[in-house]
Design a protein around this motif. Structure first.
Motif, short mmCIF file in Angstrom:
data_model
loop_
_atom_site.label_atom_id
_atom_site.label_comp_id
_atom_site.label_asym_id
_atom_site.label_seq_id
_atom_site.Cartn_x
_atom_site.Cartn_y
_atom_site.Cartn_z
N ASP A 166 0.74 -1.29 0.06
CA ASP A 166 0.05 -0.02 0.10
C ASP A 166 0.82 1.32 0.02
O ASP A 166 0.26 2.37 -0.20
CB ASP A 166 -1.05 0.11 1.08
CG ASP A 166 -2.32 -0.64 0.73
OD1 ASP A 166 -2.55 -0.72 -0.25
OD2 ASP A 166 -3.21 -1.07 1.75
N GLU A 241 -2.22 7.37 -3.39
CA GLU A 241 -1.94 5.82 -3.04
C GLU A 241 -2.74 5.13 -3.85
O GLU A 241 -2.13 3.87 -3.97
CB GLU A 241 -1.87 5.97 -1.46
CG GLU A 241 -1.52 4.49 -1.10
CD GLU A 241 -2.92 3.42 -0.64
OE1 GLU A 241 -2.48 2.43 -1.04
OE2 GLU A 241 -3.85 3.82 -0.37
N VAL A 266 -2.58 -6.34 -4.47
CA VAL A 266 -2.11 -5.18 -4.85
C VAL A 266 -0.74 -5.23 -5.55
O VAL A 266 -0.42 -4.61 -6.55
CB VAL A 266 -2.01 -4.09 -3.82
CG1 VAL A 266 -1.27 -2.66 -4.12
CG2 VAL A 266 -3.30 -3.54 -3.08
ZN LIG Z 1 -4.90 -0.79 -0.31
#
Ligand SMILES: [Zn+2]
Length: 345
Positions: A166, A241, A266
């Motif tokens: 992240d 982000e 991700v």
């Molecule tokens: Zn995330």
């Protein structure tokens, strides 16, 4: 708070300028010893067992989170006895559940993350699920966040490494943000983007410590989460982000109906979207390898990944998600084959 030499105090800025006190250390859990009020701990069986081995402190009441489905979340809060303080002990779900209780009852919150696989301990919003779709409610700043190195080190290392995804996602997110500003009327903030880019560079510098889950690596990741949350709050949404790599992650969850470690999804999204964006794939791969972020998704069949990548534009449209490289350069069947062929076995 009584801090001894092995502890260190930092500040997490949350939305609205409220600050949480972040206590780092080998014995950060000792900060709980001063809790003498009626306390309710919200946790899960595995982290609670580890916590009990690491701390003498015991709450007045322990509640176990079973599901973050909104109905279950409301039921847990309603059945919880009166408490003056709520303490969340565990990963994302335990932290989110404790945030919910504190927000609903307007009582102080202490968070004790036992793993850094997600940024839940540092975000002011509360992630619940409705019909298996994530929904964000509330807005809460904890009084304290205790980052106990030994507690976090007792979680499986790959979970702590997955948290770095992240931050690594900033690479593809910033590219999408610039595309959005070029092709739509979305606002691009070059100062926030530059600060986010700096987070990416700090992640690269801390990668070895993050991989080995050293105290320095734990602290670096926790501070990067705080900085990322601060930048998103300052900007007003998650643009700095979250980009198309998160669209990929949401699409995989949606189509497979399975539960994954968020960072694994991700990671795959960063790989595929950095390639589609022609945005320094070598850097993305090197950063993920150094941090130990997994990006090959071996548990998902190739033909499933093929159809998910091919249907990304439709998925993004149906889910009404933000502008990204997918709007400029929709994946073609040839590109999908090329992308999946290039993934290491
Ligand atoms: Zn995330």
């Amino acid at each position: 708070v009584d801090t001894n030499n092995s502890q260190d105090v930092g500040n997490a800025q949350a939305q609205g300028g409220l600050m949480a006190e972040v206590i780092y250390g080998e014995n950060a859990l000792e900060a709980l010893d001063c809790c003498r009020e009626r306390t309710a701990a919200v946790t899960m069986p595995v982290p609670w067992e580890t916590f009990e081995q690491r701390s003498r402190w015991r709450p007045s009441h322990v509640a176990y989170v079973s599901s973050m489905d909104l109905a279950s979340v409301e039921a847990l809060e309603q059945n919880l006895p009166p408490a003056d303080v709520v303490i969340g002990v565990g990963g994302g779900s335990a932290c989110d559940m404790a945030k919910y209780v504190a927000w609903k009852r307007n009582i102080p919150l202490i968070l004790v993350p036992t793993v850094l696989s997600v940024d839940a301990a540092f975000t002011p919003t509360i992630a619940v699920r409705e019909r298996s779709i994530v929904r964000y409610v509330g807005n809460i700043t904890p009084e304290r966040i205790l980052i106990d190195y030994r507690l976090i080190q007792s979680a499986p290392p790959e979970l702590n490494r997955a948290g770095a995804a992240d931050i690594a996602s900033i690479q593809t997110a910033l590219h999408d943000w610039k595309l959005a500003a070029t092709h739509s009327d979305e606002r691009f903030d070059s100062s926030i983007a530059a600060q986010a880019q700096r987070c990416l560079e700090q992640l690269y510098d801390a990668a070895e410590d993050i991989y080995h889950v050293t105290p320095a690596g734990i602290r670096a990741l926790a501070e990067l989460f705080q900085e990322e949350v601060r930048l998103c709050a300052e900007h007003g949404n998650s643009r700095p982000e979250e980009g198309s790599e998160h669209i990929v992650a949401y699409a995989i969850e949606h189509y497979t109906k399975r539960h994954f470690i968020h960072g694994d999804l991700v990671g795959f999204g960063i790989y595929a979207m950095a390639m589609l964006q022609e945005n320094n794939l070598d850097y993305a791969v090197s950063l993920m390898k150094r941090c130990g972020i997994r990006y090959t998704l071996p548990s998902v069949e190739r033909k499933t990944l093929e159809s998910i990548l091919l249907n990304l534009v439709q998925f993004k449209r149906d889910a009404n998600l933000f502008f990204s490289v997918l709007d400029v350069k929709p994946p073609t069947p040839e590109w999908v084959q090329y992308c999946l062929d290039s993934l290491p076995a």
